[in-house]
Design a protein around this motif. Sequence first.
Motif, short mmCIF file in Angstrom:
data_model
loop_
_atom_site.label_atom_id
_atom_site.label_comp_id
_atom_site.label_asym_id
_atom_site.label_seq_id
_atom_site.Cartn_x
_atom_site.Cartn_y
_atom_site.Cartn_z
N TYR A 114 1.26 -0.82 0.06
CA TYR A 114 0.22 -0.03 -0.28
C TYR A 114 0.80 1.00 -0.25
O TYR A 114 1.86 1.73 0.34
N ILE A 115 -0.05 2.63 -0.47
CA ILE A 115 1.05 3.55 -0.15
C ILE A 115 0.68 4.24 1.41
O ILE A 115 -0.59 4.53 1.43
N LEU A 116 1.63 5.06 1.38
CA LEU A 116 1.88 5.96 2.71
C LEU A 116 2.65 6.84 2.45
O LEU A 116 3.78 6.74 1.64
N LEU A 134 6.38 3.36 -0.80
CA LEU A 134 5.54 1.88 -0.89
C LEU A 134 5.88 1.27 0.38
O LEU A 134 6.99 1.37 1.00
N VAL A 135 3.94 0.74 1.25
CA VAL A 135 4.78 0.03 2.24
C VAL A 135 4.10 -1.60 2.29
O VAL A 135 3.38 -2.27 1.51
N LEU A 151 1.46 9.14 6.66
CA LEU A 151 0.56 9.90 6.33
C LEU A 151 -0.36 9.46 5.14
O LEU A 151 -0.02 8.02 4.11
N ARG A 207 -5.51 4.94 -1.30
CA ARG A 207 -3.94 5.84 -1.70
C ARG A 207 -3.49 4.87 -3.04
O ARG A 207 -3.22 4.34 -2.78
N GLN A 250 0.95 -0.14 -8.25
CA GLN A 250 0.32 1.18 -7.03
C GLN A 250 -0.21 1.83 -8.17
O GLN A 250 -1.26 3.37 -7.43
#
Lengths: 1073, 465
Positions: A708-710, A715-716, B209, B272, B280
């Motif tokens: 996921y994007i944080l 990318l995490v 975030l 996100r 992504q």
Amino acid sequence: MIRLLKKYCCVLLVFICALHAHAQDAEIAVTIKGSVRSEGGDPLPGVSVMVKQHNGSDKMNTTTDDKGLFRLQGMKSGVVYDFTFSFIGYENSLLNGFQVKDGNGNLLLIRMKEASKGLNELVVVGYGTRSKKELTGSVSSLRSSDLKQQAITSFDQALAGKMAGIQVMQTNGAPGGNVSIRVRGIGSISAGNNPLFVIDGVPITNDTRSASPGVNNYQQPFNPLASINVNDIASIDVLKDAASAAIYGSRGSNGVVLIRTKKGQAGKMSVSYDGSYGVQTVNKHVDVLNAYDYAQLVYEGHNNAYLDAVPTGKPTDPNSVRPNNPSTRIPPQILPYLEGKPGLTNTDWQKEIFRQAPMQSHTVSVSGGNESLSYYFSANYFNQDGIVINNNYKRYSSRFRVDGSNDKFRFGVNMTPSYTDNHVVNAEGPWFAPNSGVIALALGYAPIFPVHNPDGTFADSVNVWGYGQTNQLNPVAVASLVKDRIKNFRLTANAYMEYEFIPNLKYRISAGTDLNSFRRDYYRPSNLPLSSGTLPSVATGFSNTDMYTNWLTEHTLTYNKTFGRHKLDVLTGFTVQKENQEHNTLTANNFPTDIVTTLNAGQVNAGGSSLEQWSLNSWLGRAQYSYADKYFLTASVRRDGSSRFGINRKWASFPAVSGAWQVSNEPFFKTIKQISSLKIRSSYGLTGNFQIPNYGSLAQMSNANSNYILGNQALVNGVSITSPANPDLTWESMASFDVGLELGLFNEILNLTVDYYNAKTTRLLLNLPVPGASGFSTYLQNIGAVNNKGIEISLSYNKKLGKDWQLEGNANIAFNNNKVTKLGPSGAPIIATGGTGNTYFITKIGETIGSYYLYQTDGIYKDQHDLDVSAKTSNPTRVGDLKFKDINGDGKIDANDRTIAGSFQPKYIFGFSNTLRYKNLDLSVSVQGSQGNKILNLFRRYIANVEGNFNNLSEVKDHYVSPENPGNGLVNRANRLATGGNGITSSWHVEDGSYIRIRNIALGYNFRPALLSKAGISSARIYGAVQNPFTFSKYSLFNPEISNRTENALTAGEDYGSYPLARTYMIGLNVTF
Amino acid sequence: MQQTMKNYKLFLPVLVLIFSACNKKFLDLNPISTIAPGQFFKTAGDAVTAVNGCYASLAQGSQYGATFETLMEARADNFTDQDPSSNAGQNYQINRYSDNPGNTNFYNAWVGVYNGIFRCNTLLTAIDGITMDETLKNRIKAEARFIRALDYFNLVRLWGAVPLLTTATDPVNAVNLKRDDLVTIYKQIEEDLTFAAANLPAAYPAADLGRVTTGAAKGLLGKVYLYEKKYAAAQSVLQDVISSNVFTLLPKVADVFSTTNKYNAEILFAVRYAKGVANQDHGFWYANSQTITVDTTLLKAYNDADLRKPLSAAVKPTGNANMMPRKFLDEPINGNAGNDFPVLRFADILLMQAEVLNEQAYSIAGNAFTYLNMVRTRAGLAELSAADLPNQSSFRNEIYRQRRLELPFECDRWFDLVRTNRAVTEILTNKKVTLPGFRLIYPIPQQEIDIMNNKATFPQNPGYD
């Protein structure tokens, strides 16, 4: 004095004369002369003659000369000798106990019998061979001679129609394309139905992941067996019943295909060349609308969409007054066609993508050896252009085999390296981008467009012509511009040693490996648009590599002994096998130019590697006993442990017993002259099926769809459970009963084999659809049972008709009835979905696996009254729309009105092959057929939708226009914006897939040996053949053998566009020096 | 005999070889490229990684990545699908109210959302076995419960009554699930969000975030209460969000959606995405060649001075034939797009609070006008007063109008129409199509009905069976 002794494998020997008898006590050196001829009387040059002193160690060898004569000097008169004559293509002849007479008058005349299907013919069974008469199970066999003179890339294609109960479907005509083989129906739903292939004792992997990477489901499957050169195969034996296959335990349920390769024969070195050249053409032209008829359909479809929206409108209204919906407006591109202007573009897209394609094959083999060492070496070059442009397949393969022996010790090494290079054009599957199937495109693409623009570029951009027309890609551009190449290097190798450390007790160790590596490079260039039509598009590419490393060691002990009339063979063994499956993938896009297409040129955007393994440990044992060649009994057991199964169910045993009674060897039977042999046999056994995912029993977690994007676009890592665990997961178990009758009539001129079998598969491995509310769609379980029963009849004949004529052939037919008998705890049916929405397959107790489950069409609503009183779907429906049967009678058409609309499984399959010889000429014909199978032709959703967005089959010309002009009452009205249920997958999309196909017609000529011997040639043959000359079928598209999803029995039988088979005209030459 | 003995000796090494190869470990192969769950859920790091996987479920194509736009936006009247072909016409059918239960969009979304719930439930069960900092543990639980609440809120709005699962179920036993009633499900949603609001921080360090905050939990809870018409409860939590001063309206409305200004001060929660990071990115929302035209009634509803009008207009970006709303344009066009999907933003909070206040009592001087005018003035429109909106009903209509103009393409319009009972009339007015009443919720996917196979506990929605 004639002494004739038949023993073990020997067949026929005629010893004509041994002139005068004058025995002397003293051993005087004498010379023996002899002549070796075929049964037809032709002299046989190059025959190996081996002589051994009957009770001593003296040995001598020679070979026959070009007149078939031999001479042995220094033989001792009065001494008893054993002779062995051997020659390729002939059965060994033994002459035992020949006592040499005094003087030089010893003359032998030997007639050798051509190797053919006789009762003494050796049949390969698991871990050994048996003569046909000793067989207690059901085995079908083919010899190398059955495989020749066919235009095929892969030996499995040649099996079609040759063996009873073995359904061979060439679902895909691409060179190197997939073949689906089913032995006695479908015994499994999801554990795979492919038989186990064993080549020279090594069970090989048949994984094709690299050929179908996650690009889309419809990529044409690749056939790993195509890497094997047909010319190297000596025999193919298929173990059909459980008793025969049980020795392969958890892999035996789908039958076992045993392939034996050629080995060298003792004798002088023989060099052979096999070559063929052929030209292929597409074997059918699908009848679609021409540009003028197509334009008319577009016009009508759009007008009807307009009139539905604006009932007060007129067909002649200009676009400017029509609503802002492009589907209701008339595309201006069709206007000249409506006016009937002659000479407009009228492209036959099938002509544009198909071509005449050459194919050629060349094999050179060298073989020979002596009594203690034999060798076989071959090299093959095969090159086949596909009948679709830009498609090509090449194979380079060779085989090295050495076998050696002395009194107690035997060894052998067999290595087959091969390399194939496949330039793929994606022909299979739906039309839509990015991986459009070119066949579907060629049928559906608008014929009003040209292939090229005037400047020579592909006419792609006109494809986006607006007006609600579907954006398709120019099929020629797709076939020409995409680069897709699969390279496969494969090495199968095995070696064995055998030692007889006390008489009759042999220990054998063998080690084998199958190294199979694929590489696939794909590039979709920027000058090929995506569906938006814009150029340049974003170029994409991927590169996949796969490496399969499979190794196997086997230890076996065999003991065989004959005690008077009792004969005993015992086998016990232990095997260990393991496979590593490694997979790498890399994808890239945004290539700056199309000049460099390797991925370094683009931006690599995804990639990964993975490794999986499986392992298998087995114990096996078998005892075969026979008495007086009349009563035969076999019992076997295999105990398998597999890494694939759950921790609670690691090991399983697979026992089998079988027996046979050679009735014709009973004294009371000898009086019936017409019946030359009669055998009754029966068997019962358990087999399994372990073709499930490597870690199917374990829950697995991975980062798939979980990262996921944080933060600032970082990318995490994330993980989630991708499949739930089932610790009880285990093999499928099949219990199979077989009873067979083998009858030989008129001295084996006619042979009839009839088998009845009843196979019950329980603990079906099933990726059972589970409620989506669990978070998963399917869950792998052992649940349910399926029953296959059937009858197989095979009739072969071999008859000399007068002096010069001979007829031989085989006809077979097999009926199989497949029925699900148990499903899940509740017995609720499994309804699976296919390639698109509203496409359902049902697997239900009492029915065939994977039956189509669809709305049933009932013509069309022929007038307003019909529409008013009949049941309808919830969509607005109009007169002329497809009408459906209200199965449950509730006055409306919905999911409850789905009903079974046939299945892809045939009621019966049959085959027929015949050879007629006249002197040195022979003519052979083989035929294959299937009856009662249905095809779910999903492509009809486009090509028979009467919407005008796709080109359509010509049959839609008969569509409904008005109550006065209702067409044939089956085809719905034209309408770009489908109303009613016209767009729902229904029985309108199901077609009869029955067919009769002439597989091969071949005419050959064997040159007379006498003629050839002067040139140093021992045999020569030329032939001409036509492959797939005729197919008789009502099916509207190319190939009735189709199934886009053969690997999933729940949803098999779809056609969404498929690579047609070729009709091939070929000539071939075979010379042996 | 001597000879035989010798032979047996020869055989010995072979026996050794046989038995050495046969050990148990040979058959116990564990996955190499995936993790077995027994090896996982041991550390706090594992719990964080697992909750990231829960967030990721929202980003899938089956949810906000693609399918939700079809189910939640294409159903409404903001644009018209002109392409009867793509995806076998299934998107078109949803837009034209001719869909049937076999439409694959339904099943994809259904199993996608439930897979997200499965991920949350798995984590919520396993995390209790991990010894770790209790504050962090509660935060992770709260994140998972927020995601689960959002999942159920989406499920009930799409399908009505659905099975309620708060622990991971065995897939086989799932056939016994029934459609739980809406009251029970809403109660669970409220509990999850209340827990989340109490255990989540107001903000995170920069690297985190995107995680759910207490403000996001309260904001979503306010929305849930609004759908339940629990106005007083809604007013209270929404007021907390407004008074927290964590969120503000950005001065320029276009900046809210800018891909260079992601997760800005107006965003309470967004799913996100990132362009250029493998897997992504997402396809262009609502984009398709020639086939999607923003409905003229939406564009006509805007005053020409409205700064939001150009954001809703369809544009054709350079180098691409696709038309898409400018709001979600991500140039340069490079394969896919990287916009975040705004699930909840401050303008929505203000409009909801204005609506909640007005529903309880029309007030000339109250905050309802303040919040409404904050949104209006930011859009470049004049403030309205009691002279313009003299009563509760006219105020209500203005709120509805502003919701349509402020939030198009954000998966809000269809649910707004349904919850305010205006769907049938508005669709008829704007799309000139008769919307049958039963189509206000979707059919349960046919595949699910087939598997459950129980008309009593798992019926199809009326009108579709």
